[in-house]
Write a protein that holds these residues in place. Sequence first.
Motif, PDB file in Angstrom:
ATOM      1  N   GLY A  87       1.043  -0.917  -0.272  1.00 11.51           N
ATOM      2  CA  GLY A  87       0.459  -0.316   0.000  1.00 11.51           C
ATOM      3  C   GLY A  87       0.789   1.149   0.569  1.00 11.51           C
ATOM      4  O   GLY A  87       1.964   1.309   0.600  1.00 11.51           O
ATOM      5  N   ILE A  88       0.463   2.237  -0.375  1.00 14.69           N
ATOM      6  CA  ILE A  88       1.417   3.671  -0.707  1.00 14.69           C
ATOM      7  C   ILE A  88       1.817   3.962   0.497  1.00 14.69           C
ATOM      8  O   ILE A  88       2.729   5.045   0.607  1.00 14.69           O
ATOM      9  CB  ILE A  88       0.749   4.252  -1.850  1.00 14.69           C
ATOM     10  N   VAL A  89       0.873   4.206   1.137  1.00 18.00           N
ATOM     11  CA  VAL A  89       0.247   4.858   2.527  1.00 18.00           C
ATOM     12  C   VAL A  89       2.300   4.731   2.969  1.00 18.00           C
ATOM     13  O   VAL A  89       3.183   5.344   3.278  1.00 18.00           O
ATOM     14  CB  VAL A  89       0.100   4.576   3.367  1.00 18.00           C
ATOM     15  N   SER A  90       2.339   3.049   2.869  1.00 20.98           N
ATOM     16  CA  SER A  90       4.076   2.887   3.874  1.00 20.98           C
ATOM     17  C   SER A  90       4.923   2.997   3.204  1.00 20.98           C
ATOM     18  O   SER A  90       5.826   3.854   3.952  1.00 20.98           O
ATOM     19  CB  SER A  90       3.822   1.494   3.803  1.00 20.98           C
ATOM     20  N   ALA A  91       5.053   2.731   1.616  1.00 25.45           N
ATOM     21  CA  ALA A  91       5.970   3.907   0.708  1.00 25.45           C
ATOM     22  C   ALA A  91       6.734   4.971   0.731  1.00 25.45           C
ATOM     23  O   ALA A  91       7.469   5.712   0.969  1.00 25.45           O
ATOM     24  CB  ALA A  91       6.345   2.957  -0.298  1.00 25.45           C
ATOM     25  N   LEU A  92       4.671   6.016   1.388  1.00 26.92           N
ATOM     26  CA  LEU A  92       5.251   6.940   1.064  1.00 26.92           C
ATOM     27  C   LEU A  92       5.710   7.519   2.810  1.00 26.92           C
ATOM     28  O   LEU A  92       6.473   8.651   3.023  1.00 26.92           O
ATOM     29  CB  LEU A  92       3.797   7.915   1.367  1.00 26.92           C
ATOM     30  N   ALA A  93       5.704   6.329   3.911  1.00 23.86           N
ATOM     31  CA  ALA A  93       6.140   6.630   5.015  1.00 23.86           C
ATOM     32  C   ALA A  93       7.898   7.005   5.079  1.00 23.86           C
ATOM     33  O   ALA A  93       8.130   7.985   5.477  1.00 23.86           O
ATOM     34  CB  ALA A  93       6.201   6.345   5.752  1.00 23.86           C
ATOM     35  N   LEU A  94       8.234   6.086   4.088  1.00 21.65           N
ATOM     36  CA  LEU A  94       9.809   5.586   4.204  1.00 21.65           C
ATOM     37  C   LEU A  94      10.136   6.964   3.382  1.00 21.65           C
ATOM     38  O   LEU A  94      11.611   7.767   3.058  1.00 21.65           O
ATOM     39  CB  LEU A  94       9.666   4.329   3.578  1.00 21.65           C
ATOM     40  N   MET A  95       9.557   8.044   1.723  1.00 20.38           N
ATOM     41  CA  MET A  95       9.777   8.980   1.392  1.00 20.38           C
ATOM     42  C   MET A  95      10.031  10.369   1.856  1.00 20.38           C
ATOM     43  O   MET A  95      10.814  10.994   2.043  1.00 20.38           O
ATOM     44  CB  MET A  95       8.651   8.887   0.002  1.00 20.38           C
TER      45      MET A  95
END
Length: 330
Positions: A87-95
């Motif tokens: 899910g993009i939410v976890s990826a956004l947290a890293l970004m």
Amino acid sequence: MTMTRRNFLLAAAASALELPLATAYAQQKTVINYGGSAWLGHYPAYIGIKSGMFAANGLEVNWQSFGTSSARLGGLLSGGVDIAGTGIVSALALMARGSKHLSVIGAAEDFGKVEGLFVRNDVQSVRDLKGKKIGVTFASSAHLLVLDLLTGAGLNPERDVNLVNVPAPELTAAFQSRQVDAAAAWTPHFTKIRAMPDVRLLADDTSFSLYKQFGVTPGPDVLVARRAFATKQPEAVRKFLQTYFQAAVMLRDKPEEAAWYLTELTGLSMADQVSTIKEATWYDLGQQKALLAADSKFATGLQKLSDLLATHKQLDKSPPVREWIDTSYL
């Protein structure tokens, strides 16, 4: 000569990919460690493994199961996972933390109708949730859906309701035992809760504030690659995407055939599995560059989603999402 099941699947996959069988056997296998779960965004990868499609395309894809997207991305950062669905939410947290270890390389599907908020029959509107306990997995797309629905109805998520952090696999039992009054879940838990008596779906992801304008759910599924791996093995990443989206076409065009590979993963009945497949919109390889183009509605929606997460204090800041999107492998 007797054909083994593995060789039979390899031959079938070679035919599906329009590869000569001799070529399929002769190709040197490149190993890819894939991070997945029973969530539907991973269906194409699982089918690619179980059907032999990846093997026919010269890839040895190893399945690694994780309970959450954050754990999956932790595996990617540590080097144990090469490609993952998330899910993009976890990826956004890293970004948001400035991590350059991952790239978004594909958009899996639109799952707007298989994630949502379930309530008892006495709840008729979001405003009726005032004073109630809502079970949801924190820092997930379902969490953002709940926050969006509550604020849209004029309720304060911190004062007017009691949000309870429940791990996704435990939501079904928590709702059934009335530990919570409402539950926000995604499939396969979504499907199991929906089948309970005296339960109604109050809203799914199509009610999310950004969905109608930008076509993004609260946490669209994306494929991410570890940049160090993708830089060294670009052809392997291209083959992975080719095969993944070949399997996505099977899901779209032959859901009954696709379901045969998936019930072991999800624990759903064949009927529920087929229904879940049909409720998602499956993207093919030809749609990817348009979806992920810098000026696309989808990419703009991802940025708007990031901004909204920051507004709801789910991110410390909103990163420039397009800097992490890489369409060179498509």
